[in-house]
Design a protein around this motif. Structure first.
Motif, PDB file in Angstrom:
ATOM      1  N   TRP A 252     -29.753 -20.662 -18.933  1.00 17.00           N
ATOM      2  CA  TRP A 252     -30.594 -20.002 -17.859  1.00 17.00           C
ATOM      3  C   TRP A 252     -30.397 -20.513 -16.605  1.00 17.00           C
ATOM      4  O   TRP A 252     -30.248 -20.334 -15.475  1.00 17.00           O
ATOM      5  CB  TRP A 252     -32.014 -19.988 -18.307  1.00 17.00           C
ATOM      6  N   ALA A 255     -27.107 -19.854 -15.248  1.00 17.71           N
ATOM      7  CA  ALA A 255     -26.913 -18.296 -14.477  1.00 17.71           C
ATOM      8  C   ALA A 255     -27.677 -18.419 -13.287  1.00 17.71           C
ATOM      9  O   ALA A 255     -27.452 -17.623 -12.423  1.00 17.71           O
ATOM     10  CB  ALA A 255     -27.494 -17.477 -15.603  1.00 17.71           C
ATOM     11  N   TRP A 256     -28.719 -19.104 -13.368  1.00 15.12           N
ATOM     12  CA  TRP A 256     -29.584 -19.093 -12.132  1.00 15.12           C
ATOM     13  C   TRP A 256     -28.779 -19.890 -10.921  1.00 15.12           C
ATOM     14  O   TRP A 256     -28.996 -19.010  -9.623  1.00 15.12           O
ATOM     15  CB  TRP A 256     -30.870 -19.785 -12.309  1.00 15.12           C
ATOM     16  N   SER A 259     -26.407 -17.224  -9.700  1.00 20.07           N
ATOM     17  CA  SER A 259     -26.918 -16.027  -8.957  1.00 20.07           C
ATOM     18  C   SER A 259     -27.466 -16.351  -7.475  1.00 20.07           C
ATOM     19  O   SER A 259     -27.044 -15.590  -6.611  1.00 20.07           O
ATOM     20  CB  SER A 259     -28.251 -15.448 -10.042  1.00 20.07           C
ATOM     21  N   THR A 295     -30.132 -13.648 -15.408  1.00 24.43           N
ATOM     22  CA  THR A 295     -31.067 -14.623 -15.282  1.00 24.43           C
ATOM     23  C   THR A 295     -32.308 -14.575 -15.936  1.00 24.43           C
ATOM     24  O   THR A 295     -32.851 -15.091 -16.583  1.00 24.43           O
ATOM     25  CB  THR A 295     -31.124 -15.228 -13.733  1.00 24.43           C
TER      26      THR A 295
END
Length: 354
Positions: A252, A255-256, A259, A295
């Motif tokens: 996570w 991915a954050w 993003s 996310t």
């Protein structure tokens, strides 16, 4: 069970076992259902058992009426009537798992997480789950609107579009972006509130206060770019305090970060005025929304991993076990020696217990 002697006419209660000879005169005992229809023959009784001579003069029982038979009865008074069972009532139902059971010494020092210092004042699991699902739906809607916008940009290269259709798609993308941004802000606030309440409950369960103050948690989770570092750190501290692993926090986090980087690049290139620049920005924005959607999906999995186990139920539990005699015996010792040295289960010349 009653049997009648065919010779002297004496009625004998033989209980539940049918007999053949009369104990008094050694005569033949009739079957329980057959009674003599005629008086027994008069003759000298057998004196071996000391039967009186007047025994043969007793009145003999006649045949039973139609529909009657001899039955076995219990000696003595009739048993008392059975008391009717009381109604059991409705089946018990429990709103939560019952805590009454065998004595559990390990649960004496647990802290109640619903009252007292460890009370959770944050949002419920249902509210957090509904917020995440709503954010996922709005992000998916924004992705679809930008894909439609890019498709119309490709068509507009050779065909003139209807002004109404172009306005609907353009302003639809703007509305979807505003709703997605609002959903992300609400999701960040709700998740921060849940994180603060969860950390307070976990550290209160361990008998100490949260080392991070509330303003540190709020600032570290809501300030842009700062939350990229501190929010995952706070979550990792919570996972370590609960003794959990494998919650996909690292996935996570990555991915954050991706993003956020793509979103910043999309905002920086959103001021393009030429057709190619607008198309490139539309593709970048679509990718940013897709990464944001991934996310949020990973955030939901991390949240579900925490909520699958309550705070007051640890992952590992250490139980004291008594040492078994002979557990440290070396492998070189033969099994025959241990069998001979073991005490006998039963004494000799005695039958085992049933």
């Amino acid at each position: 069970m009653i049997q009648v002697c065919a010779q002297c006419g004496t009625r004998w209660n033989v209980r539940d076992r049918q007999r053949v000879w009369c104990p008094r005169c050694r005569g033949t005992l009739l079957a329980p259902g057959a009674l003599p229809s005629a008086p027994p023959p008069q003759g000298p009784p057998d004196r071996r058992w000391g039967a009186p001579a007047a025994a043969s003069n007793r009145p003999q029982p006649g045949p039973l009426p139609q529909g009657f038979k001899w039955i076995a009865v219990r000696p003595g008074a009739a048993p008392p009537p059975r008391q009717p069972r009381r109604p059991l009532g409705p089946t018990p139902r429990y709103a939560s798992i019952p805590r009454w059971s065998l004595y559990d010494p390990a649960g004496e020092h647990t802290v109640d997480t619903t009252t007292g210092a460890g009370a959770r004042s944050g949002p419920s699991a249902t509210m957090v789950r509904a917020t995440l699902i709503t954010a996922m739906a709005l992000l998916g809607f924004a992705v679809l609107m930008h894909i439609a916008r890019y498709a119309l940009l490709l068509i507009n290269r050779t065909v003139l579009l209807n002004p109404l259709l172009a306005a609907v798609v353009t302003w639809g993308g703007v509305v979807a972006s505003v709703l997605a941004a609002f959903a992300m802000v609400v999701t960040a606030v709700v998740l921060t509130n849940w994180l603060i309440a969860r950390r307070a409950a976990v550290f209160a369960h361990h008998g100490r206060d949260d080392p991070r103050s509330k303003w540190q948690l709020w600032a570290g989770c809501l300030i842009p770019l700062v939350n990229l570092i501190w929010a995952p750190v706070y979550l990792i501290e919570l996972a370590r305090a609960e003794g959990r692993t494998g919650l996909r926090i690292t996935a996570w986090w990555i991915a954050w970060v991706l993003s956020t980087v793509v979103s910043v690049f999309s905002i920086a290139t959103s001021f393009a005025s030429d057709a190619q620049g607008i198309a490139n920005n539309t593709v970048t924005t679509t990718i940013a929304y897709l990464l944001a959607l991934a996310t949020v999906v990973l955030v939901l999995e991390v949240f579900q991993g925490f909520e699958r186990r309550p705070v007051d139920r640890p992952v590992k539990r250490w139980v004291m076990v008594a040492t078994v005699p002979g557990a440290g015996r070396s492998e070189e010792e033969p099994e025959e020696e241990s069998a001979e040295s073991a005490p006998a289960v039963e004494a000799e010349d005695q039958n085992p217990a049933a």
